[in-house]
Motif scaffolding. Structure first.
Motif, PDB file in Angstrom:
ATOM      1  N   THR A  29       0.828  -1.212   0.000  1.00  0.00           N
ATOM      2  CA  THR A  29       0.000   0.000   0.000  1.00  0.00           C
ATOM      3  C   THR A  29       0.858   1.256   0.000  1.00  0.00           C
ATOM      4  O   THR A  29       0.635   2.192  -0.784  1.00  0.00           O
ATOM      5  CB  THR A  29      -0.950   0.011   1.203  1.00  0.00           C
ATOM      6  OG1 THR A  29      -1.851  -1.098   1.103  1.00  0.00           O
ATOM      7  CG2 THR A  29      -1.755   1.300   1.258  1.00  0.00           C
ATOM      8  N   SER A  30       1.868   1.304   0.867  1.00  0.00           N
ATOM      9  CA  SER A  30       2.726   2.492   0.933  1.00  0.00           C
ATOM     10  C   SER A  30       3.513   2.672  -0.357  1.00  0.00           C
ATOM     11  O   SER A  30       3.673   3.797  -0.850  1.00  0.00           O
ATOM     12  CB  SER A  30       3.690   2.374   2.118  1.00  0.00           C
ATOM     13  OG  SER A  30       3.001   2.450   3.347  1.00  0.00           O
ATOM     14  N   VAL A  31       4.008   1.583  -0.925  1.00  0.00           N
ATOM     15  CA  VAL A  31       4.792   1.660  -2.152  1.00  0.00           C
ATOM     16  C   VAL A  31       3.948   2.204  -3.304  1.00  0.00           C
ATOM     17  O   VAL A  31       4.376   3.092  -4.053  1.00  0.00           O
ATOM     18  CB  VAL A  31       5.370   0.278  -2.508  1.00  0.00           C
ATOM     19  CG1 VAL A  31       5.949   0.267  -3.920  1.00  0.00           C
ATOM     20  CG2 VAL A  31       6.441  -0.123  -1.500  1.00  0.00           C
ATOM     21  N   VAL A  32       2.735   1.689  -3.451  1.00  0.00           N
ATOM     22  CA  VAL A  32       1.862   2.153  -4.525  1.00  0.00           C
ATOM     23  C   VAL A  32       1.473   3.609  -4.307  1.00  0.00           C
ATOM     24  O   VAL A  32       1.454   4.407  -5.254  1.00  0.00           O
ATOM     25  CB  VAL A  32       0.609   1.259  -4.628  1.00  0.00           C
ATOM     26  CG1 VAL A  32      -0.400   1.859  -5.595  1.00  0.00           C
ATOM     27  CG2 VAL A  32       1.009  -0.138  -5.088  1.00  0.00           C
ATOM     28  N   ALA A  33       1.173   3.978  -3.072  1.00  0.00           N
ATOM     29  CA  ALA A  33       0.848   5.382  -2.778  1.00  0.00           C
ATOM     30  C   ALA A  33       2.000   6.289  -3.195  1.00  0.00           C
ATOM     31  O   ALA A  33       1.805   7.325  -3.833  1.00  0.00           O
ATOM     32  CB  ALA A  33       0.536   5.540  -1.296  1.00  0.00           C
ATOM     33  N   LYS A  34       3.228   5.892  -2.857  1.00  0.00           N
ATOM     34  CA  LYS A  34       4.394   6.698  -3.216  1.00  0.00           C
ATOM     35  C   LYS A  34       4.554   6.784  -4.724  1.00  0.00           C
ATOM     36  O   LYS A  34       4.807   7.869  -5.282  1.00  0.00           O
ATOM     37  CB  LYS A  34       5.646   6.103  -2.574  1.00  0.00           C
ATOM     38  CG  LYS A  34       6.911   6.900  -2.862  1.00  0.00           C
ATOM     39  CD  LYS A  34       8.090   6.376  -2.062  1.00  0.00           C
ATOM     40  CE  LYS A  34       9.333   7.229  -2.289  1.00  0.00           C
ATOM     41  NZ  LYS A  34      10.456   6.806  -1.427  1.00  0.00           N
ATOM     42  N   LYS A  35       4.417   5.660  -5.420  1.00  0.00           N
ATOM     43  CA  LYS A  35       4.573   5.652  -6.868  1.00  0.00           C
ATOM     44  C   LYS A  35       3.546   6.543  -7.564  1.00  0.00           C
ATOM     45  O   LYS A  35       3.819   7.098  -8.631  1.00  0.00           O
ATOM     46  CB  LYS A  35       4.459   4.220  -7.405  1.00  0.00           C
ATOM     47  CG  LYS A  35       5.662   3.336  -7.092  1.00  0.00           C
ATOM     48  CD  LYS A  35       5.507   1.958  -7.724  1.00  0.00           C
ATOM     49  CE  LYS A  35       6.758   1.113  -7.519  1.00  0.00           C
ATOM     50  NZ  LYS A  35       6.654  -0.208  -8.194  1.00  0.00           N
ATOM     51  N   LEU A  36       2.369   6.674  -6.949  1.00  0.00           N
ATOM     52  CA  LEU A  36       1.288   7.438  -7.577  1.00  0.00           C
ATOM     53  C   LEU A  36       1.140   8.846  -7.000  1.00  0.00           C
ATOM     54  O   LEU A  36       0.120   9.495  -7.208  1.00  0.00           O
ATOM     55  CB  LEU A  36      -0.022   6.663  -7.446  1.00  0.00           C
ATOM     56  CG  LEU A  36      -0.044   5.313  -8.196  1.00  0.00           C
ATOM     57  CD1 LEU A  36      -1.339   4.570  -7.919  1.00  0.00           C
ATOM     58  CD2 LEU A  36       0.146   5.520  -9.697  1.00  0.00           C
ATOM     59  N   GLY A  37       2.134   9.307  -6.258  1.00  0.00           N
ATOM     60  CA  GLY A  37       2.154  10.693  -5.810  1.00  0.00           C
ATOM     61  C   GLY A  37       1.274  10.994  -4.614  1.00  0.00           C
ATOM     62  O   GLY A  37       0.869  12.144  -4.421  1.00  0.00           O
ATOM     63  N   ARG A  38       1.006   9.987  -3.792  1.00  0.00           N
ATOM     64  CA  ARG A  38       0.261  10.197  -2.551  1.00  0.00           C
ATOM     65  C   ARG A  38       1.203  10.083  -1.357  1.00  0.00           C
ATOM     66  O   ARG A  38       2.284   9.509  -1.448  1.00  0.00           O
ATOM     67  CB  ARG A  38      -0.848   9.152  -2.397  1.00  0.00           C
ATOM     68  CG  ARG A  38      -2.138   9.433  -3.140  1.00  0.00           C
ATOM     69  CD  ARG A  38      -2.029   9.330  -4.630  1.00  0.00           C
ATOM     70  NE  ARG A  38      -3.356   9.361  -5.277  1.00  0.00           N
ATOM     71  CZ  ARG A  38      -3.537   9.448  -6.579  1.00  0.00           C
ATOM     72  NH1 ARG A  38      -2.490   9.533  -7.405  1.00  0.00           N
ATOM     73  NH2 ARG A  38      -4.760   9.473  -7.090  1.00  0.00           N
ATOM     74  N   HIS A  39       0.765  10.610  -0.214  1.00  0.00           N
ATOM     75  CA  HIS A  39       1.463  10.369   1.040  1.00  0.00           C
ATOM     76  C   HIS A  39       0.960   9.042   1.620  1.00  0.00           C
ATOM     77  O   HIS A  39      -0.121   8.568   1.280  1.00  0.00           O
ATOM     78  CB  HIS A  39       1.198  11.496   2.040  1.00  0.00           C
ATOM     79  CG  HIS A  39       1.802  12.810   1.638  1.00  0.00           C
ATOM     80  ND1 HIS A  39       3.157  13.041   1.638  1.00  0.00           N
ATOM     81  CD2 HIS A  39       1.214  13.968   1.216  1.00  0.00           C
ATOM     82  CE1 HIS A  39       3.398  14.276   1.243  1.00  0.00           C
ATOM     83  NE2 HIS A  39       2.244  14.857   0.975  1.00  0.00           N
ATOM     84  N   TYR A  40       1.758   8.469   2.518  1.00  0.00           N
ATOM     85  CA  TYR A  40       1.401   7.168   3.077  1.00  0.00           C
ATOM     86  C   TYR A  40       1.756   7.115   4.556  1.00  0.00           C
ATOM     87  O   TYR A  40       2.648   7.824   5.038  1.00  0.00           O
ATOM     88  CB  TYR A  40       2.132   6.038   2.332  1.00  0.00           C
ATOM     89  CG  TYR A  40       3.639   6.153   2.397  1.00  0.00           C
ATOM     90  CD1 TYR A  40       4.368   5.625   3.467  1.00  0.00           C
ATOM     91  CD2 TYR A  40       4.344   6.823   1.393  1.00  0.00           C
ATOM     92  CE1 TYR A  40       5.743   5.756   3.532  1.00  0.00           C
ATOM     93  CE2 TYR A  40       5.724   6.953   1.446  1.00  0.00           C
ATOM     94  CZ  TYR A  40       6.422   6.415   2.524  1.00  0.00           C
ATOM     95  OH  TYR A  40       7.787   6.559   2.597  1.00  0.00           O
ATOM     96  N   VAL A  41       1.040   6.260   5.271  1.00  0.00           N
ATOM     97  CA  VAL A  41       1.364   5.877   6.639  1.00  0.00           C
ATOM     98  C   VAL A  41       1.016   4.400   6.756  1.00  0.00           C
ATOM     99  O   VAL A  41      -0.073   3.974   6.337  1.00  0.00           O
ATOM    100  CB  VAL A  41       0.561   6.677   7.692  1.00  0.00           C
ATOM    101  CG1 VAL A  41       0.921   6.211   9.098  1.00  0.00           C
ATOM    102  CG2 VAL A  41       0.804   8.172   7.544  1.00  0.00           C
ATOM    103  N   GLY A  42       1.928   3.604   7.289  1.00  0.00           N
ATOM    104  CA  GLY A  42       1.660   2.181   7.441  1.00  0.00           C
ATOM    105  C   GLY A  42       2.106   1.678   8.802  1.00  0.00           C
ATOM    106  O   GLY A  42       3.101   2.163   9.359  1.00  0.00           O
ATOM    107  N   ILE A  43       1.357   0.714   9.336  1.00  0.00           N
ATOM    108  CA  ILE A  43       1.715   0.069  10.606  1.00  0.00           C
ATOM    109  C   ILE A  43       1.973  -1.408  10.338  1.00  0.00           C
ATOM    110  O   ILE A  43       1.156  -2.082   9.691  1.00  0.00           O
ATOM    111  CB  ILE A  43       0.595   0.214  11.655  1.00  0.00           C
ATOM    112  CG1 ILE A  43       0.263   1.682  11.902  1.00  0.00           C
ATOM    113  CG2 ILE A  43       0.984  -0.473  12.962  1.00  0.00           C
ATOM    114  CD1 ILE A  43      -0.930   1.889  12.838  1.00  0.00           C
ATOM    115  N   GLU A  44       3.074  -1.927  10.832  1.00  0.00           N
ATOM    116  CA  GLU A  44       3.394  -3.344  10.683  1.00  0.00           C
ATOM    117  C   GLU A  44       4.140  -3.832  11.929  1.00  0.00           C
ATOM    118  O   GLU A  44       5.145  -3.244  12.323  1.00  0.00           O
ATOM    119  CB  GLU A  44       4.251  -3.586   9.439  1.00  0.00           C
ATOM    120  CG  GLU A  44       4.750  -4.998   9.265  1.00  0.00           C
ATOM    121  CD  GLU A  44       3.654  -6.047   9.384  1.00  0.00           C
ATOM    122  OE1 GLU A  44       3.846  -7.027  10.136  1.00  0.00           O
ATOM    123  OE2 GLU A  44       2.593  -5.876   8.734  1.00  0.00           O
TER     124      GLU A  44
END
Length: 307
Positions: free
Chosen positions: A244-259
């Protein structure tokens, strides 16, 4: 990932112990259990929520085993974290919740308490074990919901480009609702809630990791493009290997992920670093999604029409 890489990427992970501002967590991977981290997240910062929780089946996540529960207990577990999500979302936010056929009903029961249900998407997984005494399990569901009646849906951004095998022409001989190119004849079709163009990551694909339930980048890209805009914030509380974070970054969005698993979180960090040089998404080219296993070099040759 080498030992040295893991050590280096681990230093980039975030652990939180108190209330956070958006600036504290934006474009970060939080290495923590979601039940611990969610209460510390800021209010109303998420434009798009994508969740791929453990399904109600036994699964080993790098030594942490998720065990099958009675459905009532599984719903209680779902509610323990899902009830915390609405506070984090903007009034215009959209939500996608992944599930399989065994967990779909339980997830719907909890999902529908907190969000307006818009649709159920079914996507075809072309991988999977054959079954001699049952139908092969080759699909999963995604519940699509929103916080309100005001939400983003960019339909033009998620059209599927299909090959036209029996093209129609108007009275003037021009293509009717399709495009004629030197590479072939194609139609841009409206997206439905049945997705048959997804390829599961396999060993030769750059996005593939050893995560046992990794989702394809193309799958996540459909949600990101449809339900967010450039600069929006995409949040995933069960990030896994970081899709999810990788795709968000590739498409010009900001991201936050918990793992919660450190190894998976480090994989996510490495993939995010690689995304700085390579923003391509398999199956998505020139602003369109393509049928499975079809790319620019695989398009059928143009066929001359006689009139």
């Amino acid at each position: 990932m080498s030992t040295a890489e893991k050590v280096a990427y681990a230093t980039k992970l975030l652990r939180i112990s108190g209330p956070q501002s958006v600036a504290d967590i934006l474009d970060r991977t939080i290495h923590q259990d979601s039940l611990t981290a969610l209460p510390l997240m800021p209010d109303s910062f998420v434009d798009l929520l994508i969740v791929d929780p453990p399904y109600n089946r036994q699964k080993d996540f790098n030594g942490s085993t998720f065990k099958v529960m009675p459905e009532a207990d599984y719903q209680i577990w779902l509610a323990s974290w899902m009830s915390q999500l609405p506070r984090l979302l903007k009034p215009t936010a959209s939500i996608y919740m992944c599930c399989d056929w065994q967990s779909s009903n339980a997830i719907y029961q909890v999902f529908s308490r907190h969000f307006q249900v818009r649709n159920r998407i079914t996507w075809e997984r072309e991988k999977g074990r054959g079954a001699k005494r049952n139908w092969k399990n080759a699909s999963e569901d995604i519940w699509f919901g929103t916080m309100s009646d005001k939400y983003t849906f960019n339909v033009e951004a998620v059209k599927l480009q299909r090959r036209v095998r029996a093209p129609y022409r108007d009275n003037a001989g021009k293509p009717k609702d399709w495009q004629e190119t030197q590479q072939g004849n194609f139609r841009n079709t409206y997206p439905s809630n049945l997705w048959t163009d997804i390829s599961i990551p396999f060993w030769s694909m750059a996005e593939n990791t050893d995560h046992p339930t990794q989702k394809p980048e193309k799958l996540i890209a459909k949600m990101v493009l449809a339900s967010s805009n450039p600069g929006n914030v995409v949040f995933d509380p069960f990030l896994g290997s970081g899709t999810t974070s990788v795709v968000a970054k590739k498409l010009g969005r900001h991201y936050v992920g918990i793992e919660q698993e450190e190894l998976y979180a480090c994989w996510a960090q490495k993939r995010l670093a690689l995304a700085e040089q390579d923003t391509s998404i398999q199956g998505y080219t020139d602003g369109y999604f393509w049928e499975r296993n079809v790319g620019l070099g695989d398009r059928i040759p143009a066929v001359k029409q006689n009139h």
